[in-house]
Design an enzyme around this catalytic site. Structure first.
Site, PDB file in Angstrom:
ATOM      1  N   ASP A   1       0.841  -1.200   0.000  1.00 19.75           N
ATOM      2  CA  ASP A   1       0.000   0.000   0.000  1.00 19.75           C
ATOM      3  C   ASP A   1       0.877   1.252   0.000  1.00 19.75           C
ATOM      4  OD1 ASP A   1       0.922  -0.156   2.697  1.00 19.75           O
ATOM      5  OD2 ASP A   1      -0.906  -1.200   3.269  1.00 19.75           O
TER       6      ASP A   1
ATOM      7  N   ASP B   1      -8.507  -3.210  14.352  1.00 19.98           N
ATOM      8  CA  ASP B   1      -9.876  -3.424  13.881  1.00 19.98           C
ATOM      9  C   ASP B   1      -9.960  -4.538  12.836  1.00 19.98           C
ATOM     10  OD1 ASP B   1      -8.625  -2.195  11.756  1.00 19.98           O
ATOM     11  OD2 ASP B   1      -9.971  -0.467  11.653  1.00 19.98           O
TER      12      ASP B   1
ATOM     13  N   HIS C   1      -8.060  -4.805  10.029  1.00 15.14           N
ATOM     14  CA  HIS C   1      -7.751  -4.469   8.639  1.00 15.14           C
ATOM     15  C   HIS C   1      -6.424  -5.090   8.211  1.00 15.14           C
ATOM     16  CE1 HIS C   1      -5.496  -0.876  10.342  1.00 15.14           C
ATOM     17  NE2 HIS C   1      -4.632  -1.287   9.421  1.00 15.14           N
TER      18      HIS C   1
ATOM     19  N   GLU D   1     -10.033  -1.342   5.258  1.00 10.55           N
ATOM     20  CA  GLU D   1     -10.691  -1.093   6.537  1.00 10.55           C
ATOM     21  C   GLU D   1     -11.951  -1.955   6.664  1.00 10.55           C
ATOM     22  OE1 GLU D   1      -9.249   0.553   8.718  1.00 10.55           O
ATOM     23  OE2 GLU D   1      -8.208   2.319   7.941  1.00 10.55           O
TER      24      GLU D   1
END
Length: 261
Positions: A67, A136, A138, A143
């Site tokens: 990324d 979370d 991801h 996300e």
């Protein structure tokens, strides 16, 4: 999905570095997918030590980026291209000519995303993709509620992710970009081997949801359950909420030594 519980981050780094070394012995020009952040650093350090000791030859290895921030120049010190140059390519002696990554400063971001997806395919696909995991759930910057079939695309970061990453920007969240280019979950799942490394108690809930929860977009990493060769390497703290932890320890302790991960 194989789950390997290790004592600490250093042990996890050694285990994954050995998997990379095995891959490179088998395929010298392997395409290695790499992640940024603090979690994978023990892997890069352990692999670098093996290279310097003459135990691994990565001279023909290629590196693929997971990324990238949108809007940061490639030479910005916190662009992921710069980070990977410092933490992976430089220490391993891999030239930038062997690097694949999306252009986060492109005028046409959508075109840059599509170009990167095509470049990965043209390179023969990623042989081993190293992943971290967010609190979370991801992976990459996919996300919660990202499509499980998504391709490389632009994503808006959650406030929590920007807070988490502010430590790389002088603890100033205002400097953290709002958008990133990330390999999509569908793109990630095309790698031949996925290795997710998780360390620390803060990742325990995410690891439990990834491994023992349902496959659901609310925990993007749970998509690894769909992959034919996915390995989760977690230290004791990150594995602390796994109900089947004893089973995972038993299966790894009793697998053939030659099999690796």
């Amino acid at each position: 999905m194989e789950v390997v519980i290790v004592p600490d981050a250093a042990a996890g780094g050694e285990l994954v570095a050995e998997a990379v070394a095995r891959l490179v012995r088998r395929k010298p020009d392997a395409l290695l997918g790499v992640a940024t952040g603090s979690t994978p650093l023990p892997v890069y350090q352990a692999l670098t030590a093996r290279v310097r000791a003459g135990e691994a030859d990565v001279s023909a290895v290629r590196i693929a980026q997971l990324d990238e921030y949108v809007g940061l120049a490639a030479d910005h010190p916190e662009s992921y291209r710069s980070v990977l140059r410092r933490e992976v390519l430089g220490p391993l002696g891999i030239p930038m000519s062997a690097f694949l990554g999306p252009d986060g400063a492109a005028d046409d971001i959508q075109a840059a995303c599509e170009t990167y997806d095509r470049a990965l395919a043209a390179a023969g696909g990623v042989d081993l993709q190293l992943l971290g995991i967010g609190t979370d759930g991801h992976i990459g910057f996919n996300e919660p509620c990202s499509s499980l079939s998504s391709r490389t695309r632009i994503k808006t970061l959650t406030q929590q992710t920007r807070v988490d990453n502010a430590r790389f920007f002088d603890d100033d969240i205002a400097q953290v970009p709002h958008h990133v280019i990330t390999q999509g979950i569908g793109t990630i799942l095309e790698a031949r081997h996925l290795v997710l490394l998780a360390t620390g108690e803060g990742k325990a809930d995410a690891v439990a949801a990834t491994v023992e929860g349902p496959v659901a977009a609310v925990c993007p990493a749970s998509a690894l359950q769909l992959h034919p060769h996915a390995t989760v390497v977690a230290d004791e703290a990150a594995a602390s909420k796994l109900k089947l932890a004893d089973y995972f320890r038993h299966t790894f302790d009793n697998k053939p030594a030659w099999q690796g991960i």
